[in-house]
Design a protein around this motif. Sequence first.
Motif, PDB file in Angstrom:
ATOM      1  N   LEU A  21       0.797  -1.221   0.000  1.00  0.00           N
ATOM      2  CA  LEU A  21       0.000   0.000   0.000  1.00  0.00           C
ATOM      3  C   LEU A  21       0.834   1.278   0.000  1.00  0.00           C
ATOM      4  CD1 LEU A  21      -2.867  -1.025   2.440  1.00  0.00           C
ATOM      5  CD2 LEU A  21      -2.852  -1.023  -0.060  1.00  0.00           C
ATOM      6  N   SER A  22       2.129   1.172   0.237  1.00  0.00           N
ATOM      7  CA  SER A  22       2.995   2.358   0.195  1.00  0.00           C
ATOM      8  C   SER A  22       3.153   2.813  -1.248  1.00  0.00           C
ATOM      9  CB  SER A  22       4.369   2.050   0.776  1.00  0.00           C
ATOM     10  OG  SER A  22       4.263   1.717   2.125  1.00  0.00           O
ATOM     11  N   ARG A  23       3.142   4.110  -1.449  1.00  0.00           N
ATOM     12  CA  ARG A  23       3.261   4.651  -2.802  1.00  0.00           C
ATOM     13  C   ARG A  23       4.614   5.311  -3.052  1.00  0.00           C
ATOM     14  NH1 ARG A  23      -0.009   1.632  -5.001  1.00  0.00           N
ATOM     15  NH2 ARG A  23      -2.196   1.920  -4.581  1.00  0.00           N
ATOM     16  N   GLN A  24       5.308   5.697  -2.006  1.00  0.00           N
ATOM     17  CA  GLN A  24       6.604   6.347  -2.170  1.00  0.00           C
ATOM     18  C   GLN A  24       7.708   5.302  -2.041  1.00  0.00           C
ATOM     19  OE1 GLN A  24       6.546   9.306   0.855  1.00  0.00           O
ATOM     20  NE2 GLN A  24       5.209  10.670  -0.297  1.00  0.00           N
ATOM     21  N   PRO A  25       8.673   5.314  -2.961  1.00  0.00           N
ATOM     22  CA  PRO A  25       9.711   4.279  -2.951  1.00  0.00           C
ATOM     23  C   PRO A  25      10.506   4.203  -1.644  1.00  0.00           C
ATOM     24  CG  PRO A  25       9.733   5.434  -5.035  1.00  0.00           C
ATOM     25  CD  PRO A  25       8.765   6.165  -4.156  1.00  0.00           C
ATOM     26  N   ARG A  26      10.827   5.329  -1.049  1.00  0.00           N
ATOM     27  CA  ARG A  26      11.585   5.271   0.211  1.00  0.00           C
ATOM     28  C   ARG A  26      10.777   4.625   1.322  1.00  0.00           C
ATOM     29  NH1 ARG A  26      14.646  11.008   0.397  1.00  0.00           N
ATOM     30  NH2 ARG A  26      16.252  10.475  -1.114  1.00  0.00           N
ATOM     31  N   ARG A  27       9.489   4.934   1.365  1.00  0.00           N
ATOM     32  CA  ARG A  27       8.639   4.302   2.381  1.00  0.00           C
ATOM     33  C   ARG A  27       8.494   2.808   2.122  1.00  0.00           C
ATOM     34  NH1 ARG A  27       3.748   8.439   3.897  1.00  0.00           N
ATOM     35  NH2 ARG A  27       5.099  10.085   4.692  1.00  0.00           N
ATOM     36  N   LEU A  68      18.051   1.516  -1.379  1.00  0.00           N
ATOM     37  CA  LEU A  68      18.296   2.930  -1.065  1.00  0.00           C
ATOM     38  C   LEU A  68      19.442   3.489  -1.900  1.00  0.00           C
ATOM     39  CD1 LEU A  68      17.825   3.064   2.798  1.00  0.00           C
ATOM     40  CD2 LEU A  68      16.344   4.017   1.035  1.00  0.00           C
ATOM     41  N   VAL A  69      20.464   2.689  -2.143  1.00  0.00           N
ATOM     42  CA  VAL A  69      21.572   3.130  -2.995  1.00  0.00           C
ATOM     43  C   VAL A  69      21.087   3.365  -4.422  1.00  0.00           C
ATOM     44  CG1 VAL A  69      23.748   2.374  -4.044  1.00  0.00           C
ATOM     45  CG2 VAL A  69      23.389   2.100  -1.595  1.00  0.00           C
ATOM     46  N   VAL A  70      20.251   2.470  -4.932  1.00  0.00           N
ATOM     47  CA  VAL A  70      19.718   2.634  -6.289  1.00  0.00           C
ATOM     48  C   VAL A  70      18.830   3.876  -6.361  1.00  0.00           C
ATOM     49  CG1 VAL A  70      18.137   1.622  -7.981  1.00  0.00           C
ATOM     50  CG2 VAL A  70      19.906   0.226  -6.931  1.00  0.00           C
ATOM     51  N   LEU A  71      17.982   4.094  -5.362  1.00  0.00           N
ATOM     52  CA  LEU A  71      17.135   5.287  -5.373  1.00  0.00           C
ATOM     53  C   LEU A  71      17.963   6.565  -5.328  1.00  0.00           C
ATOM     54  CD1 LEU A  71      14.229   4.220  -3.007  1.00  0.00           C
ATOM     55  CD2 LEU A  71      14.140   4.560  -5.471  1.00  0.00           C
ATOM     56  N   ALA A  72      19.027   6.568  -4.530  1.00  0.00           N
ATOM     57  CA  ALA A  72      19.905   7.739  -4.481  1.00  0.00           C
ATOM     58  C   ALA A  72      20.611   7.936  -5.817  1.00  0.00           C
ATOM     59  CB  ALA A  72      20.917   7.583  -3.355  1.00  0.00           C
ATOM     60  N   SER A  73      21.014   6.853  -6.452  1.00  0.00           N
ATOM     61  CA  SER A  73      21.681   6.943  -7.748  1.00  0.00           C
ATOM     62  C   SER A  73      20.731   7.483  -8.812  1.00  0.00           C
ATOM     63  CB  SER A  73      22.199   5.567  -8.164  1.00  0.00           C
ATOM     64  OG  SER A  73      22.724   5.605  -9.463  1.00  0.00           O
TER      65      SER A  73
END
Length: 93
Positions: A21-27, A68-73
């Motif tokens: 149900l989370s919509r934001q990738p970090r969450r 998290l590394v991929v999202l930051a990249s």
Amino acid sequence: MTILLGALFLIVAATGTGIVLSRQPRRQVMAMAVHGLAMTLLFAALQAPDVAFSQLVVGTVAVPLLFLVVLASLRLHRPPPEDGAKPEGGGPG
């Protein structure tokens, strides 16, 4: 012991639902880490310490850290927004 297992199964189901149900990738990544921890507790309660330790290392730490590394990249390599201007040449309209 069965009450503990029932509670852990409910926690695992709730954390899995939280991921979906989370919509934001970090969450989603943080929810995955919490789900990994819940699975670790479930495996420990089921007397599978080797599986619990593997889940702790891989599912709670390694995989969320890699995400998290991929999202930051992806955030670093994203082109800057163009203030609503249309690109030059070849676009319709």
